[in-house]
Design a protein around this motif. Structure first.
Motif, PDB file in Angstrom:
ATOM      1  N   VAL A 129       0.880  -1.101  -0.058  1.00 11.96           N
ATOM      2  CA  VAL A 129      -0.069  -0.100  -0.053  1.00 11.96           C
ATOM      3  C   VAL A 129       0.827   1.208   0.078  1.00 11.96           C
ATOM      4  O   VAL A 129       1.775   1.517   0.687  1.00 11.96           O
ATOM      5  CB  VAL A 129      -1.022   0.049   1.167  1.00 11.96           C
ATOM      6  CG1 VAL A 129      -1.821   1.321   1.112  1.00 11.96           C
ATOM      7  CG2 VAL A 129      -1.814  -1.315   1.345  1.00 11.96           C
ATOM      8  N   ARG A 130       0.844   2.240  -1.023  1.00 13.62           N
ATOM      9  CA  ARG A 130       1.316   3.426  -0.844  1.00 13.62           C
ATOM     10  C   ARG A 130       0.873   4.388  -0.032  1.00 13.62           C
ATOM     11  O   ARG A 130      -0.270   4.788   0.022  1.00 13.62           O
ATOM     12  CB  ARG A 130       1.261   3.874  -2.227  1.00 13.62           C
ATOM     13  CG  ARG A 130       1.943   3.061  -3.489  1.00 13.62           C
ATOM     14  CD  ARG A 130       1.860   3.637  -4.654  1.00 13.62           C
ATOM     15  NE  ARG A 130       2.200   2.849  -5.961  1.00 13.62           N
ATOM     16  CZ  ARG A 130       2.023   3.209  -7.125  1.00 13.62           C
ATOM     17  NH1 ARG A 130       1.617   4.329  -7.530  1.00 13.62           N
ATOM     18  NH2 ARG A 130       2.545   2.223  -8.107  1.00 13.62           N
ATOM     19  N   PHE A 228      -3.095   8.697   2.890  1.00  8.98           N
ATOM     20  CA  PHE A 228      -3.737   7.616   3.516  1.00  8.98           C
ATOM     21  C   PHE A 228      -4.462   7.941   4.779  1.00  8.98           C
ATOM     22  O   PHE A 228      -4.007   9.112   5.315  1.00  8.98           O
ATOM     23  CB  PHE A 228      -2.436   6.802   4.066  1.00  8.98           C
ATOM     24  CG  PHE A 228      -2.823   5.716   4.882  1.00  8.98           C
ATOM     25  CD1 PHE A 228      -3.031   4.501   4.141  1.00  8.98           C
ATOM     26  CD2 PHE A 228      -2.475   5.478   6.088  1.00  8.98           C
ATOM     27  CE1 PHE A 228      -3.273   3.299   4.692  1.00  8.98           C
ATOM     28  CE2 PHE A 228      -2.837   4.229   6.975  1.00  8.98           C
ATOM     29  CZ  PHE A 228      -3.362   3.335   6.124  1.00  8.98           C
ATOM     30  N   GLU A 229      -5.595   7.477   5.294  1.00  8.48           N
ATOM     31  CA  GLU A 229      -6.294   7.806   6.175  1.00  8.48           C
ATOM     32  C   GLU A 229      -5.883   6.636   7.652  1.00  8.48           C
ATOM     33  O   GLU A 229      -5.693   5.538   7.270  1.00  8.48           O
ATOM     34  CB  GLU A 229      -7.737   7.365   6.081  1.00  8.48           C
ATOM     35  CG  GLU A 229      -8.244   8.310   4.752  1.00  8.48           C
ATOM     36  CD  GLU A 229     -10.012   7.800   4.512  1.00  8.48           C
ATOM     37  OE1 GLU A 229     -10.386   7.158   5.477  1.00  8.48           O
ATOM     38  OE2 GLU A 229     -10.311   8.203   3.570  1.00  8.48           O
ATOM     39  N   VAL A 230      -5.312   7.265   8.569  1.00 12.32           N
ATOM     40  CA  VAL A 230      -4.776   6.578   9.495  1.00 12.32           C
ATOM     41  C   VAL A 230      -5.953   5.649  10.346  1.00 12.32           C
ATOM     42  O   VAL A 230      -5.140   4.702  10.981  1.00 12.32           O
ATOM     43  CB  VAL A 230      -4.091   7.632  10.653  1.00 12.32           C
ATOM     44  CG1 VAL A 230      -2.888   8.213  10.063  1.00 12.32           C
ATOM     45  CG2 VAL A 230      -5.233   8.426  11.379  1.00 12.32           C
ATOM     46  N   ASP A 426      -7.215  -4.973  -0.156  1.00 11.21           N
ATOM     47  CA  ASP A 426      -8.314  -4.030  -0.566  1.00 11.21           C
ATOM     48  C   ASP A 426      -7.469  -2.625  -0.413  1.00 11.21           C
ATOM     49  O   ASP A 426      -8.044  -1.816  -1.064  1.00 11.21           O
ATOM     50  CB  ASP A 426      -9.468  -4.146   0.461  1.00 11.21           C
ATOM     51  CG  ASP A 426     -10.215  -5.630   0.433  1.00 11.21           C
ATOM     52  OD1 ASP A 426     -10.264  -6.063  -0.638  1.00 11.21           O
ATOM     53  OD2 ASP A 426     -10.809  -5.943   1.374  1.00 11.21           O
ATOM     54  N   LEU A 427      -6.639  -2.242   0.505  1.00  9.50           N
ATOM     55  CA  LEU A 427      -6.097  -1.247   0.743  1.00  9.50           C
ATOM     56  C   LEU A 427      -5.295  -0.871  -0.496  1.00  9.50           C
ATOM     57  O   LEU A 427      -5.021   0.396  -1.040  1.00  9.50           O
ATOM     58  CB  LEU A 427      -5.220  -0.960   1.765  1.00  9.50           C
ATOM     59  CG  LEU A 427      -6.059  -1.139   3.324  1.00  9.50           C
ATOM     60  CD1 LEU A 427      -5.285  -0.839   4.558  1.00  9.50           C
ATOM     61  CD2 LEU A 427      -7.268  -0.239   3.208  1.00  9.50           C
ATOM     62  N   ARG A 511     -10.438  15.943   7.936  1.00  7.97           N
ATOM     63  CA  ARG A 511     -10.946  14.602   7.414  1.00  7.97           C
ATOM     64  C   ARG A 511     -12.698  14.225   7.434  1.00  7.97           C
ATOM     65  O   ARG A 511     -13.093  14.854   7.899  1.00  7.97           O
ATOM     66  CB  ARG A 511     -10.239  13.471   8.313  1.00  7.97           C
ATOM     67  CG  ARG A 511      -8.867  13.398   8.579  1.00  7.97           C
ATOM     68  CD  ARG A 511      -8.080  13.235   7.099  1.00  7.97           C
ATOM     69  NE  ARG A 511      -6.708  13.019   7.636  1.00  7.97           N
ATOM     70  CZ  ARG A 511      -5.774  12.870   6.619  1.00  7.97           C
ATOM     71  NH1 ARG A 511      -5.989  12.867   5.408  1.00  7.97           N
ATOM     72  NH2 ARG A 511      -4.543  12.918   6.873  1.00  7.97           N
ATOM     73  N   ARG A 512     -12.702  13.238   6.346  1.00  7.08           N
ATOM     74  CA  ARG A 512     -14.107  13.035   6.284  1.00  7.08           C
ATOM     75  C   ARG A 512     -14.608  11.585   6.736  1.00  7.08           C
ATOM     76  O   ARG A 512     -13.624  10.981   6.361  1.00  7.08           O
ATOM     77  CB  ARG A 512     -14.791  13.325   4.968  1.00  7.08           C
ATOM     78  CG  ARG A 512     -14.950  14.724   4.591  1.00  7.08           C
ATOM     79  CD  ARG A 512     -15.972  15.009   3.381  1.00  7.08           C
ATOM     80  NE  ARG A 512     -16.083  16.337   3.281  1.00  7.08           N
ATOM     81  CZ  ARG A 512     -17.006  17.037   2.064  1.00  7.08           C
ATOM     82  NH1 ARG A 512     -17.421  16.154   1.241  1.00  7.08           N
ATOM     83  NH2 ARG A 512     -17.215  18.115   2.144  1.00  7.08           N
TER      84      ARG A 512
END
Length: 512
Positions: A129-130, A228-230, A426-427, A511-512
């Motif tokens: 995952v990047r 990326f969302e933590v 999936d990521l 963030r959303r």
């Protein structure tokens, strides 16, 4: 009462836990393991941070592997930095042999070879995952850190970010940052001077050269979208916590990028995660290998901000674990915040080494069973001095410990196994899509082209019948034009809902 019985009694009294815990190994006396003297760490205090230290080849990485896989079995996800490439083996079962069986029997644990759920990630060319972030999200403090800027140059970067925040210009990648720097020293020079004061062209030029140098180190692969969302670190699979292995084997030549990435990650988690309070187990544990890279080049101001985050992030249910060769690699102000301390052997080859060992020994509780400084140089591979916090927050007795063997593979994955993990992720599908949306570079180019066309139109011959000539646009008009057309288009997660920056200059509430 014998010395052995007194030792077992001391450990038992210091480790009476009502909540769940993990077993790290068994205590040792006079160089030999003591059966039924397990060394335990309660999950309740795993958000109080920790240290895993020791000389090269003493077993630090395997201890990190043991802790992360035991947390996974308890349903707790973790993030581990893999600078040597050997932590990917967490995804596959280990191999039982006579040595491991004997060690497990002495410790009193059942050895069942098993892999844990693993997500491979990278900030460079490694497969997985990047992990990306936009320049805007990084903020002026961390951008200045990664570029190694002086105070004057940091002031220029602060002006750039403030101007872009006010005018909703998304700084997505390094191309955007360079274009805005060009703008404030050329076309928008007078605008910036009126709004923020004079900006030195020499400082801008120096910053531009440092950005180009950073690009040559491959940083353009990291800055961009999709960010990326933590929250994607906090996942379970089949009841086990997912271990996110960030592969950094090709990052040795760019330690600045690695250290700044780690700081941005800490800041992002701190700003994003909700308060958890006093929970029975952590939400996430973060293991930072080669931790000295984070602190060695940090300014005094930045160190204070890191210390503040380490103090406060535990209330978000996050434990941070620093892995390094000696405790002196970690600032004392942060070292004092750490609950779990795992100290593998140190080597005394020089006078400086001997002084470091003496200082290291002072970081651990006094013990009637050990000469700590002496034990530090005599421990074998897979042995460590361990002290933790019990459920009441009191340090447990210091114990030389025979550390349990990892149940996962103590070696790297094959290329085929890595490809299989990546292909089923999936990521990877979510984050590895190439994106190049309209941002500050395109917006500035579009607006400046419009201004040029209007200026050219103003120079055309006038009609024979005189008409009132419209007043030329002042520089403030350009400022207004630049701020009109911004966030109508989708910009992924670069959404400026609130122009408020957090403790390290990153956006909060974005963030959303």
């Amino acid at each position: 009462m014998s010395k052995t019985e007194a030792f077992k009694k001391l450990l038992a009294e210091g480790q009476v836990y009502k909540k769940d815990f993990i077993v790290l190994g068994t205590g040792m006396l006079d160089g030999y393991p003591v059966p039924q003297a397990q060394v335990k760490v309660p999950l309740k205090t795993m958000n109080r941070h920790g240290l895993i230290a020791g000389a090269t080849g003493t077993g630090k990485t395997k201890t990190l592997q043991v802790i992360s896989e035991q947390l996974s079995l308890k349903g707790i996800p973790s993030v581990v930095m893999d600078l040597k490439g050997d932590l990917s083996g967490l995804a596959q079962p280990g191999q039982l042999n006579d040595f491991i069986q004997k060690r497990s029997d002495v410790i009193g644990v059942d050895y069942q070879p098993s892999g844990v759920p693993v997500e491979l990630m990278s900030i460079s060319e490694e497969k997985g995952v990047r992990l990306k972030a936009t320049v805007s999200e990084f903020g002026p403090v961390l951008i200045s850190q990664i570029l190694d800027l002086n105070d004057t140059q940091q002031g220029v970067i602060a002006v750039v970010f403030r101007y872009c925040d006010m005018n909703l210009l998304p700084l997505v990648d390094l191309k955007d940052l360079k274009r805005v720097l060009q703008f404030i020293s050329n076309e928008g020079k007078e605008i910036i001077k009126k709004e923020f004061g004079q900006v030195s062209s020499a400082s801008v030029n120096t910053i531009m050269r440092k950005i180009i140098e950073l690009e040559q180190q491959g940083a353009e692969r990291f800055f961009g979208e999709r960010s990326f969302e933590v929250q994607d670190f906090v996942r379970q699979k089949d009841g086990k916590g997912v271990v996110s292995v960030i592969r950094l084997t090709d990052i040795q030549s760019t330690p600045k990028l690695f250290s700044t990435f780690m700081l941005s990650l800490l800041s992002e988690i701190y700003e994003t995660f909700p308060e958890q309070g006093d929970a029975d187990q952590p939400k996430l544990c973060l293991f930072i290998d080669e931790a000295h890279l984070v602190f060695s080049t940090a300014s005094k101001d930045l160190l204070e901000k890191i210390e503040a985050i380490v103090k406060l992030i535990r209330s978000k249910g996050v434990g941070v674990y620093f892995c390094t060769q000696t405790p002196t690699d970690v600032p004392e102000s942060i070292l004092g915040q750490l609950g779990l301390k795992v100290q593998h052997a140190l080597r005394a080859f020089t006078a400086k080494d001997r002084k470091a060992i003496t200082k290291t020994a002072e970081n651990y509780p006094d013990s009637e069973f050990y000469d700590t400084a002496k034990v530090l140089t005599q421990m074998g591979i897979g042995e460590a001095l361990i002290t933790a916090l019990n459920e009441k927050g009191i340090p447990t007795p210091l114990a030389q410990t025979l550390v349990r063997a990892p149940i996962s593979r103590m070696d790297i994955l094959t290329n085929h196994e890595i490809d299989a993990l990546v292909n089923h992720s999936d990521l990877v599908k979510k984050y590895n899509e190439e994106m190049d949306r309209e941002s500050a570079f395109e917006m500035l180019e579009e607006k400046l082209n419009q201004v040029e066309k209007e200026q050219e139109k103003a120079t055309l011959p006038k009609p024979s019948i005189p008409k009132p000539r419209p007043r030329a646009k002042e520089e403030e008009s350009l400022f207004e034009e630049l701020s009109k057309n911004t966030m109508v288009r989708q910009l992924g997660r670069t959404i400026f809902r609130e122009l408020t920056r957090g403790i390290l200059g990153s956006f909060t509430g974005r963030r959303r």
